[in-house]
Structure formats: structure tokens, C-alpha cells
Design a protein around this motif. Sequence first.
Motif, short mmCIF file in Angstrom:
data_model
loop_
_atom_site.label_atom_id
_atom_site.label_comp_id
_atom_site.label_asym_id
_atom_site.label_seq_id
_atom_site.Cartn_x
_atom_site.Cartn_y
_atom_site.Cartn_z
N UNK A 239 30.76 -8.14 -4.29
CA UNK A 239 29.59 -7.14 -4.92
C UNK A 239 29.49 -5.71 -3.95
N UNK A 240 28.95 -4.72 -4.65
CA UNK A 240 28.80 -3.56 -4.01
C UNK A 240 27.75 -3.76 -2.87
N UNK A 241 27.88 -3.23 -1.83
CA UNK A 241 26.94 -3.59 -0.60
C UNK A 241 25.32 -3.53 -1.11
N UNK A 242 24.95 -2.48 -1.57
CA UNK A 242 23.55 -2.48 -2.06
C UNK A 242 23.16 -3.45 -3.14
N UNK A 243 23.94 -3.86 -3.90
CA UNK A 243 23.80 -4.96 -4.94
C UNK A 243 23.73 -6.15 -4.05
N UNK A 244 24.38 -6.48 -2.94
CA UNK A 244 24.21 -7.62 -2.19
C UNK A 244 23.32 -7.33 -1.24
N UNK A 245 22.85 -6.44 -0.78
CA UNK A 245 21.80 -6.28 -0.03
C UNK A 245 20.42 -6.45 -0.74
N UNK B 3 17.65 0.56 14.78
CA UNK B 3 18.01 -0.21 13.44
C UNK B 3 19.15 -0.03 13.04
N UNK B 4 19.51 -0.34 11.73
CA UNK B 4 20.83 -0.63 11.01
C UNK B 4 20.38 -0.04 9.67
N UNK B 5 20.64 1.43 9.37
CA UNK B 5 20.26 1.93 8.11
C UNK B 5 21.22 1.33 6.90
N UNK B 6 20.47 1.12 5.98
CA UNK B 6 20.78 0.54 4.58
C UNK B 6 20.62 -0.99 4.59
N UNK B 7 20.41 -1.46 5.71
CA UNK B 7 20.07 -3.11 5.70
C UNK B 7 18.90 -3.14 5.01
N UNK B 8 18.73 -4.39 4.45
CA UNK B 8 17.42 -4.59 3.55
C UNK B 8 16.42 -5.20 4.60
N UNK B 9 16.81 -5.69 5.88
CA UNK B 9 16.16 -5.84 6.82
C UNK B 9 15.74 -5.05 8.11
N UNK B 10 16.66 -4.38 8.35
CA UNK B 10 16.76 -3.58 9.66
C UNK B 10 16.84 -2.24 9.61
N UNK B 11 16.94 -1.66 8.18
CA UNK B 11 17.08 -0.15 8.23
C UNK B 11 15.72 0.49 8.72
N UNK C 204 15.44 4.42 8.63
CA UNK C 204 15.39 5.68 7.76
C UNK C 204 15.61 5.37 6.09
N UNK C 205 16.71 4.57 5.92
CA UNK C 205 16.99 3.86 4.55
C UNK C 205 17.29 2.37 4.76
N UNK C 206 16.96 1.91 3.48
CA UNK C 206 17.26 0.49 3.27
C UNK C 206 17.75 0.21 1.80
N UNK C 207 18.10 -1.12 1.40
CA UNK C 207 18.64 -1.32 0.16
C UNK C 207 17.48 -2.06 -0.66
N UNK C 208 17.33 -1.61 -1.96
CA UNK C 208 16.40 -2.08 -3.03
C UNK C 208 17.07 -1.62 -4.33
N UNK C 209 16.60 -2.26 -5.28
CA UNK C 209 17.00 -1.90 -6.78
C UNK C 209 18.53 -1.41 -6.59
N UNK C 210 19.36 -2.24 -6.14
CA UNK C 210 20.76 -1.79 -5.98
C UNK C 210 21.27 -0.81 -5.48
N UNK C 211 20.49 -0.03 -4.98
CA UNK C 211 20.87 1.39 -4.23
C UNK C 211 20.29 1.52 -2.86
N UNK C 212 20.91 2.47 -2.09
CA UNK C 212 20.24 2.74 -0.81
C UNK C 212 19.03 3.80 -1.18
N UNK C 213 18.13 3.51 -0.39
CA UNK C 213 16.64 4.12 -0.73
C UNK C 213 16.04 4.56 0.66
N UNK C 214 15.34 5.74 0.70
CA UNK C 214 14.50 5.99 1.94
C UNK C 214 13.29 4.83 1.92
N UNK C 215 13.36 4.56 3.26
CA UNK C 215 12.53 3.58 3.63
C UNK C 215 12.81 2.50 4.59
#
Length: 188
Positions: A76-82, A124-132, A134-145
Motif C-alpha cells: 500500500x502507499x505509505x500514507x494509506x498503511x500509516x 521524531x519521525x515526520x509522517x509517522x502515525x505515532x512519532x511525527x 510537524x507532520x503525521x499520516x491520517x485520512x490516507x495522506x500526510x497532514x500537519x500535526x
Amino acid sequence: ERVDAMFDDGRSKKVVFIAHCLLNQNSISDGTAVYPGAFKEVVEFFLNADIGIVQMPCPEFCCLGLDRGNINGADSPVTVENTRIRTEMKKDCLNKKLTELSDYVVNQIIEYYKYGFDIVGIIGANRSPNCGIETTSDNNEEINGMGLFMEKIFYRLSKENISVPMTGLKGKDNISEKLRQILYNKCK
């Protein structure tokens, strides 16, 4: 209450808390490793500055295992799996474990802080659903937060009136600039 009279030996009394996967790429979800072992630039930067490195636990590894509960995750694309991982981590039993892990990290920070150590930052690790950060993953995309784990750490530190600079890294984006920023400018 801070106690500054102890630990007057060769140590720098400076520590940084770093996301597990930045020091061990083998723990990261399938298909997302950037380096064979670790972000060497991160390790070298802090060692050269005489700053101790504390590796935070990987919440996803601890709660979902190395395969993150999906042996086909790399398909799956990274943000979808995240996003799938983020959804799993919000379930009651995993959220409870996530809180325990964040408390473990915060209790270490409190202990260092109590004895006058400088907590130079949390990386932290940006884009991570847990360790982001500035950015994290939600709704199948990389978002701020922030990711779920970092949110819990940030919230608990705020309740303790402890402010620690935080920044996130992703891939090979301007790593040295972000590290210099956290060390010298105390970002976020």
C-alpha cells in the motif's frame, strides 16, 4: 523540584530523546526504511556535541509487532498503511499500551530534569502515525500535526510544566539544519 548538586563528573548533563526508528531502521514498517541501519548523521551530530542519546521505544513495534499487523503493508502507499496503523493504535487496548509507553518516556525526562540535566530536544519521525512532530499520516495522506505517541508525550510534559523543543525528521530532508535548529535555536 530541581536538584543541581549531583552528577558533577565527566558527563555533559545533556540528553536528547530520539524516535526508535531513527536509530534502528530495522524496526520501521515494511517498505519505508531510508538507511540500512540508522540515520548516521543524527547519531554523529549528537555524539560530536557531547549529548547523550536516549532511544524512545517504537510504539508501533511494541503494540503491533514488526509487521504492524499487516504482512502486505508494503503493498500500500505509505500514507494509506500509516492511516491503517493510526486507526489500530486508537483502539482501547493499544491506546492504553501507547499511554504506558509515553509515560515511560516522560518519566525518564522528568527524572533527568529533576537532576538539572538539559533535555535538548525530542526528535521524531515526520509522517509517522505515532512519532511525527510537524507532520503525521491520517485520512490516507500526510497532514500537519503530531503523531499519537508524540501528542501524548507533549501533553503529559505540558501538564508537568516541562517544555522540551521538538522536531521531526523524514527521509533525507535537511537533517543537519533541523538538528542545528533544535540545538541552537530551540525550535517549537
